[in-house]
Scaffold this motif. Structure first.
Motif, short mmCIF file in Angstrom:
data_model
loop_
_atom_site.label_atom_id
_atom_site.label_comp_id
_atom_site.label_asym_id
_atom_site.label_seq_id
_atom_site.Cartn_x
_atom_site.Cartn_y
_atom_site.Cartn_z
N ILE A 1 0.56 -1.21 0.19
CA ILE A 1 -0.10 -0.14 -0.29
C ILE A 1 0.64 0.87 0.16
N ILE A 2 2.39 1.31 0.37
CA ILE A 2 2.45 2.59 0.88
C ILE A 2 3.39 3.08 -0.45
N GLU A 3 4.50 2.19 -1.41
CA GLU A 3 4.88 1.93 -3.09
C GLU A 3 3.96 2.35 -3.38
N TYR A 4 2.79 1.87 -3.64
CA TYR A 4 1.56 1.80 -4.30
C TYR A 4 0.95 3.50 -3.96
N LEU A 5 0.97 3.60 -2.97
CA LEU A 5 0.30 5.15 -2.79
C LEU A 5 1.61 6.44 -3.45
N TYR A 6 2.99 5.79 -3.22
CA TYR A 6 3.23 6.83 -3.82
C TYR A 6 3.99 7.02 -5.01
N GLN A 7 3.54 5.40 -5.31
CA GLN A 7 4.18 5.06 -7.29
C GLN A 7 2.86 5.46 -8.28
N GLU A 8 1.72 4.94 -7.53
CA GLU A 8 0.92 5.42 -8.23
C GLU A 8 -0.81 5.85 -8.24
N VAL A 9 -0.74 6.59 -7.19
CA VAL A 9 -1.52 7.47 -6.54
C VAL A 9 -1.15 8.76 -6.99
N GLY A 10 0.59 9.40 -5.99
CA GLY A 10 0.99 9.85 -5.88
C GLY A 10 0.79 10.94 -4.71
N VAL A 11 1.61 11.61 -4.56
CA VAL A 11 1.51 12.60 -3.29
C VAL A 11 0.80 14.04 -3.56
N GLU A 12 0.26 14.43 -4.19
CA GLU A 12 -0.32 15.18 -5.03
C GLU A 12 -2.25 15.00 -4.64
N LYS A 13 -2.38 13.36 -5.09
CA LYS A 13 -3.80 13.40 -5.23
C LYS A 13 -4.63 13.10 -3.71
N ILE A 14 -3.07 12.81 -3.11
CA ILE A 14 -3.19 12.73 -2.21
C ILE A 14 -3.68 14.07 -0.97
N LYS A 15 -2.82 14.51 -0.89
CA LYS A 15 -3.38 16.41 -0.67
C LYS A 15 -3.98 16.58 -0.34
N LYS A 16 -4.46 16.48 -2.08
CA LYS A 16 -6.10 16.69 -2.89
C LYS A 16 -7.55 16.10 -2.41
N ALA A 17 -6.92 15.12 -1.65
CA ALA A 17 -8.24 14.38 -1.00
C ALA A 17 -8.34 14.15 1.14
N VAL A 18 -7.36 14.82 0.80
CA VAL A 18 -7.55 15.41 2.63
C VAL A 18 -8.33 16.33 3.35
N THR A 19 -8.91 16.32 3.31
CA THR A 19 -10.59 17.26 3.87
C THR A 19 -10.00 17.73 5.14
N THR A 20 -9.62 17.17 6.41
CA THR A 20 -9.36 17.51 6.99
C THR A 20 -7.78 17.54 8.10
N PRO A 21 -7.02 17.87 7.61
CA PRO A 21 -5.77 17.91 8.11
C PRO A 21 -5.50 18.06 9.30
N ILE A 22 -4.55 17.17 9.51
CA ILE A 22 -4.27 16.24 11.23
C ILE A 22 -2.86 17.13 12.00
N ASP A 23 -2.89 17.42 12.48
CA ASP A 23 -1.87 18.63 12.67
C ASP A 23 -1.40 17.46 14.07
N LEU A 24 -0.09 16.71 14.06
CA LEU A 24 0.27 15.59 14.53
C LEU A 24 1.74 15.87 14.37
N LYS A 25 2.35 15.51 15.38
CA LYS A 25 3.81 15.01 15.31
C LYS A 25 4.02 13.63 15.67
N VAL A 26 4.44 12.55 13.75
CA VAL A 26 4.51 11.65 14.26
C VAL A 26 5.95 10.98 14.02
N ALA A 27 5.95 9.62 14.07
CA ALA A 27 7.05 8.74 14.49
C ALA A 27 7.26 8.43 13.21
#
Ligand code: SF4
Ligand code: SF4
Lengths: 181, 297
Positions: free
Chosen positions: B123-149
């Motif tokens: 899923i991770i490499e698929y999202l990155y290589q086939e869907v793409g970061v830009e498309k994912i950003k567009k699908a975000v409706t409620t941006p998450i303000d979290l610090k993540v490891a």
């Protein structure tokens, strides 16, 4: 660490064992190891358990030290994180070779009881981690079917899995002693 | 719309169903159709099975792949262990005609044939290589303000020769996906360190592997993050159940929330923590969930 020096006679070494390891494609690259310690020094398991030393294991393999290797409890410590194999400047297949040594151990009847149990779960249920009541509740709460659409829901599919495991002789490998024969 | 067959593996459906449902929800929003790979089994678990017997490993793995071939779809996994097992088996059989013939003799007995027509995707490499970061950003409706490891885990990136995902020592693709949700990926000591679960080690020497994951948790805490985000239900289990075991055995309490990437992305798409099963971890995530409700997004 042991502070006694053990001596080995060359007659105790097994060239056949070495040949058997080399059946794994790429395993013969252990002959290229120049002992730089790149593999063992980065190993996260060695950090916890210094007795587990991938470099030393592969040296022993190259010498044909069959009994010592197959009976070492540390044979089962590697997490297969592949850090060592990524680092090796000589292209040694550290992990793939270790897994081949484990396979030889298993085919010599050496296996941890806990691993045998996992094998039995796969043979009986088609899953190394089968469903339980707690997860069934969680699945229901999420609106999923209580039992997933895997072999768990399809008895014919489970029969297929059992059949290939039987053909491959896997049921024999994980059978308890008294069930064998 | 792209279509993939959804391979569940063992730990997601049988311990962390939140990961299963979250994957379905986020992929639907991204116009990727998932069809359950019905009748699939354990991948099988690479550490234990590759150690036991190669023929067994290959024939079971190839059966799962043929189910996907029969549907005419590439296979999607949400687990590094399944990815390691299936992608390696698939490549090996595609390359080695003699091996393929051997395996097909076994598969013939149960009415399947490995053809080598499909790919295995994570899923991770698929999202990155086939869907793409830009498309994912567009699908975000409620941006998450979290610090993540971010925890990549090992078999998503290694061995690199068979992964084609760039550097295994310093990868960035997963961090980019995490930041696409609005979260910040915080660097921490020894970030690429293994969780300790793989290779049958968790089964063989649980306590030693708990010391390993304990190191990881110390580093994560020191970096001051809100949660860990992983790409693998087995790492997830070691990081989450591992905390309850560490508390029992060594008396140390961490209380770090652990999310699979599908769950983080689900939050950013507006799903509730309960819809994504974030409340169903073995560590109590209630404070974290409060926080999210109170405006971490
Ligand atoms: S990194 Fe390679 S060459 Fe160096 S000691 Fe290990 S196996 Fe030998
Ligand atoms: S793959 Fe095994 S031997 Fe190699 S670094 Fe990881 S734990 Fe150590």
């Amino acid at each position: 660490m042991s502070d006694t020096i053990k001596t080995f006679k060359t007659s105790d070494l097994s060239p056949e064992f070495r040949e058997e390891i080399f059946e794994e494609p790429g395993a013969e690259k252990i002959t290229l190891c120049f002992n730089c310690t790149g593999c063992s020094s980065g190993c996260p398991m060695a950090e916890q358990e210094p007795e587990f030393n991938i470099r030393k294991f592969l040296r022993m393999a190259n010498l044909g030290m069959k009994d010592e290797l197959l009976n070492s409890p540390y044979l089962w410590y590697c997490t297969t994180c592949y850090k060592c194999q990524e680092r090796c400047p000589q292209g040694v297949k550290n992990v793939d070779t270790l897994l081949k040594i484990r396979t030889i151990a298993v085919h010599n009847g050496i296996m941890l009881p806990a691993h045998k149990k996992v094998g039995q779960l796969v043979f009986n249920f088609g899953h190394a981690v089968p469903i339980n009541d707690d997860t069934k509740e969680k699945r229901k709460a999420l609106g999923l079917d209580e039992v997933p659409p895997t072999v768990h829901s399809f008895p014919d599919a489970l029969d297929e899995v059992k059949k290939i495991l039987h053909i491959a002789g896997f049921d024999e490998i994980v059978a308890e002693e008294e069930e064998k024969k | 719309m792209s279509k993939l067959s959804f391979f569940l593996g063992c730990i997601a459906p049988n311990r962390y169903p939140g990961i299963e449902i979250s994957t379905k929800k986020v992929m639907e929003k991204l116009d990727v159709e998932l069809e359950d790979l019905e009748g699939a089994s354990c991948c099988p678990a690479p550490g234990v099975f590759k150690s036991f017997d190669k023929t067994t490993w290959l024939s079971m793995a190839s059966r799962n792949i043929t189910l996907s071939e029969e549907m005419g779809d590439d296979l999607l996994t949400i687990c590094n262990g399944c990815f390691g097992s299936l992608v390696d088996a698939n490549l090996m059989l595609k390359k080695d005609a003699a091996l393929k013939e051997d395996v097909n003799k076994i598969l013939f007995e149960i009415g399947h044939e490995f053809k080598g027509t499909q790919d295995v995707r994570h899923i991770i490499e698929y999202l990155y290589q086939e869907v793409g970061v830009e498309k994912i950003k567009k699908a975000v409706t409620t941006p998450i303000d979290l610090k993540v490891a971010v925890h990549y885990g090992c078999h998503l990136v290694k061995p690199t020769r068979e992964r084609h995902l760039g550097s295994a020592e310093n990868p960035t693709f997963f961090d980019e996906l995490v930041e696409a949700t609005g979260a910040t990926s915080v660097d921490y000591e020894d970030k690429m360190a293994c969780c300790g679960a793989g290779g049958g080690a968790r089964t063989a020497v649980l306590d030693t592997t708990l010391h390993m994951v304990s190191n990881k948790l110390d580093h994560v805490i020191a970096a001051g993050v809100d949660c860990i985000v992983d790409a693998c239900p087995f790492c997830h289990l070691q990081l989450d159940v591992g905390q309850t075991e560490i508390k029992k055995k060594f008396g140390k309490e961490y209380g770090v929330p652990v999310l699979h990437y599908s769950q983080l992305l689900g939050l950013a798409m507006g799903f509730t923590p309960e819809e994504l099963g974030i409340d169903l971890n073995f560590v109590d995530n209630s404070k974290f969930i409060e926080r999210i409700r109170g405006g971490a997004k």
